[in-house]
Design an enzyme around this catalytic site. Structure first.
Site, PDB file in Angstrom:
ATOM      1  N   GLU A  53      31.287 -26.649 -50.630  1.00 22.62           N
ATOM      2  CA  GLU A  53      30.860 -25.568 -49.738  1.00 22.62           C
ATOM      3  C   GLU A  53      30.942 -24.216 -50.446  1.00 22.62           C
ATOM      4  OE1 GLU A  53      32.997 -27.989 -49.299  1.00 22.62           O
ATOM      5  OE2 GLU A  53      33.350 -28.473 -47.209  1.00 22.62           O
ATOM      6  N   THR A 199      45.726 -62.467 -70.981  1.00 22.95           N
ATOM      7  CA  THR A 199      44.561 -61.772 -71.542  1.00 22.95           C
ATOM      8  C   THR A 199      45.015 -60.772 -72.602  1.00 22.95           C
ATOM      9  OG1 THR A 199      43.391 -62.046 -69.468  1.00 22.95           O
ATOM     10  CG2 THR A 199      42.536 -60.377 -70.955  1.00 22.95           C
TER      11      THR A 199
HETATM   12  C1  AOF Z   1      35.781 -30.170 -48.949  1.00 14.32           C
HETATM   13  N1  AOF Z   1      34.827 -30.032 -49.898  1.00 14.32           N
HETATM   14  O1  AOF Z   1      33.989 -30.461 -51.907  1.00 14.32           O
HETATM   15  C2  AOF Z   1      35.977 -31.537 -51.309  1.00 14.32           C
HETATM   16  C3  AOF Z   1      36.946 -31.726 -50.287  1.00 14.32           C
HETATM   17  O2  AOF Z   1      43.333 -29.903 -53.898  1.00 14.32           O
HETATM   18  P1  AOF Z   1      42.040 -29.430 -53.327  1.00 14.32           P
HETATM   19  O3  AOF Z   1      42.077 -28.054 -52.785  1.00 14.32           O
HETATM   20  O4  AOF Z   1      40.866 -29.622 -54.273  1.00 14.32           O
HETATM   21  O5  AOF Z   1      41.738 -30.370 -52.035  1.00 14.32           O
HETATM   22  C4  AOF Z   1      41.485 -31.729 -52.191  1.00 14.32           C
HETATM   23  C5  AOF Z   1      41.198 -32.350 -50.841  1.00 14.32           C
HETATM   24  O6  AOF Z   1      40.135 -31.651 -50.186  1.00 14.32           O
HETATM   25  C6  AOF Z   1      40.732 -33.805 -50.942  1.00 14.32           C
HETATM   26  O7  AOF Z   1      41.799 -34.706 -50.876  1.00 14.32           O
HETATM   27  C7  AOF Z   1      39.834 -33.929 -49.716  1.00 14.32           C
HETATM   28  O8  AOF Z   1      40.592 -34.126 -48.545  1.00 14.32           O
HETATM   29  C8  AOF Z   1      39.181 -32.558 -49.640  1.00 14.32           C
HETATM   30  N2  AOF Z   1      37.985 -32.548 -50.486  1.00 14.32           N
HETATM   31  N3  AOF Z   1      36.790 -31.047 -49.140  1.00 14.32           N
HETATM   32  O9  AOF Z   1      35.737 -29.493 -47.928  1.00 14.32           O
HETATM   33  C9  AOF Z   1      34.872 -30.657 -51.062  1.00 14.32           C
HETATM   34  N4  AOF Z   1      36.074 -32.175 -52.512  1.00 14.32           N
HETATM   35 ZN    ZN Z   2      37.209 -27.745 -49.137  1.00 12.10          ZN
END
Ligand code: AOF
Ligand code: ZN
Length: 342
Positions: A53, A199
């Site tokens: 976003e 393995t």
């Molecule tokens: C979103 N948009 O593009 C993503 C989200 O450690 P941070 O701040 O990067 O947060 C990671 C968490 O945010 C991840 O576990 C998931 O819940 C959310 N990811 N959220 O609004 C994004 N990648």
């Molecule tokens: Zn986010």
């Protein structure tokens, strides 16, 4: 015609550009639409970096245009302070008319709170547009969050008569060189890679990425009694390696020895991998370990190469239970079957 689905498909396409670069985060894409036209796009590019976003908002030339727009995100905007501030707050600041998502975020820190923040600010919301596609592209993330273990991919190559090796463990190349190159691509896509003791000993694999460009997964091996030779390629100290055993905890350079209890050791290993934030694992053998995973229902996806050769006798290939057939393709002579656990 431009529909909700077509804009969301674009957001899904953008999300996929982050594949292999954001784990253990989800891949996420975002499209901002005003008067039927896309005015901004973004995706989560790198672990620790800005979310989809943020990149989409930053791409809009005149930020005023976001007011009254429709924002398509493949996953619910986050509501928490992680490595970055909440995306829901960012959207509220710019006041779009509506936010549309494929799926809610299963992360317990978010789990509906992102949508609630938007609604509380008077923004319309819709959940479930191309829901199945959203679940599919982030199947590793959803499994990791919901099952509290990595997404498990089983991989093996078998002869036409159903063997993975000869009786003396000599398996030397059942699948062709093209199939083997494919495996290197797959390794680069997952966070970790595992083999069992036999393995490790008989094949002496390096479990690195050679025939493809990409990062090496963390290597994982099970050696209950710590009998594997330190001279094996797995212990060459070039890649972080986890060795699960019944004897000791020890750090030795890039090799970490982790003691687990004998009872339910597979479950303990997967829980430990979850705690180490390894979102996915590809298990490359041997037959005993693969079958144990199947029998204990620790698998999500199986990729099976079927060669034309026959062995007549040998070590039997694993046999899947509760498997749903997904696809079969011919890879320069070998057949590749993909199945999922139902
Ligand atoms: C979103 N948009 O593009 C993503 C989200 O450690 P941070 O701040 O990067 O947060 C990671 C968490 O945010 C991840 O576990 C998931 O819940 C959310 N990811 N959220 O609004 C994004 N990648
Ligand atoms: Zn986010």
């Amino acid at each position: 015609m431009q529909t909700k689905e077509s804009f969301m498909n674009r957001a899904l396409e953008l999300a996929l550009l982050g594949f292999g670069k954001v784990s253990p985060n989800p891949i996420v894409g975002c499209v901002i639409v005003k008067d039927g036209k896309i005015i901004g796009e973004g995706y989560h590019k790198v672990y620790g970096g800005p979310h989809a976003e943020v990149n989409a908002v930053n791409s809009v030339i005149n930020k005023e245009d976001i007011k009254g727009s429709d924002v398509y995100v493949t996953l619910e905007p986050c509501s928490h302070y992680g490595k970055t501030p909440p995306c829901a707050d960012l959207l509220v600041k710019h006041l779009p008319k509506k936010v549309i998502v494929c799926n809610l975020d299963p992360n317990p820190l978010v789990a509906g709170r992102g949508m609630k923040k938007l609604e509380d600010a008077g923004i319309e919301t819709e959940v479930g547009v191309l829901e199945d596609k959203g679940l599919e592209i982030n199947r590793r993330f959803f499994t990791f969050m919901q099952e509290k273990r990595p997404y498990i991919i089983l991989k093996w190559a078998q002869t036409a008569d159903g063997y993975v090796a000869r009786k003396n463990f000599d398996s030397k190349w059942i699948s062709n060189s093209f199939s083997r190159k494919m495996v290197h691509k797959w390794r680069a896509e997952e966070d970790s890679i595992m083999v069992g003791r036999n393995t490790a000993q008989y094949d002496n694999p390096s479990l690195n990425v050679r025939d493809w460009q990409g990062k090496d997964p963390v290597r994982v091996v099970i050696d209950s009694e710590l009998k594997l030779s330190k001279d094996l390629n797995l212990f060459d100290q070039t890649i972080p390696t986890l060795c699960y055993n019944l004897k000791q905890d020890l750090e030795d350079g890039l090799v970490t020895y982790i003691k687990v209890e004998k009872e339910n050791y597979l479950s303990a290993i997967f829980t430990d991998l979850f705690e180490r934030k390894l979102q996915s694992i590809i298990i490359e053998g041997g037959s005993y370990l693969l079958q144990k995973c199947i029998d204990e229902n620790f698998w999500d996806e199986a990729r099976v190469f079927m060669a034309k050769t026959t062995f007549g006798d040998g070590i039997k290939a694993p046999s899947l239970k509760n498997a749903k057939f997904i696809s079969e393709n011919e890879l320069q002579g070998d057949k590749l079957q993909v199945l999922r656990n139902i």
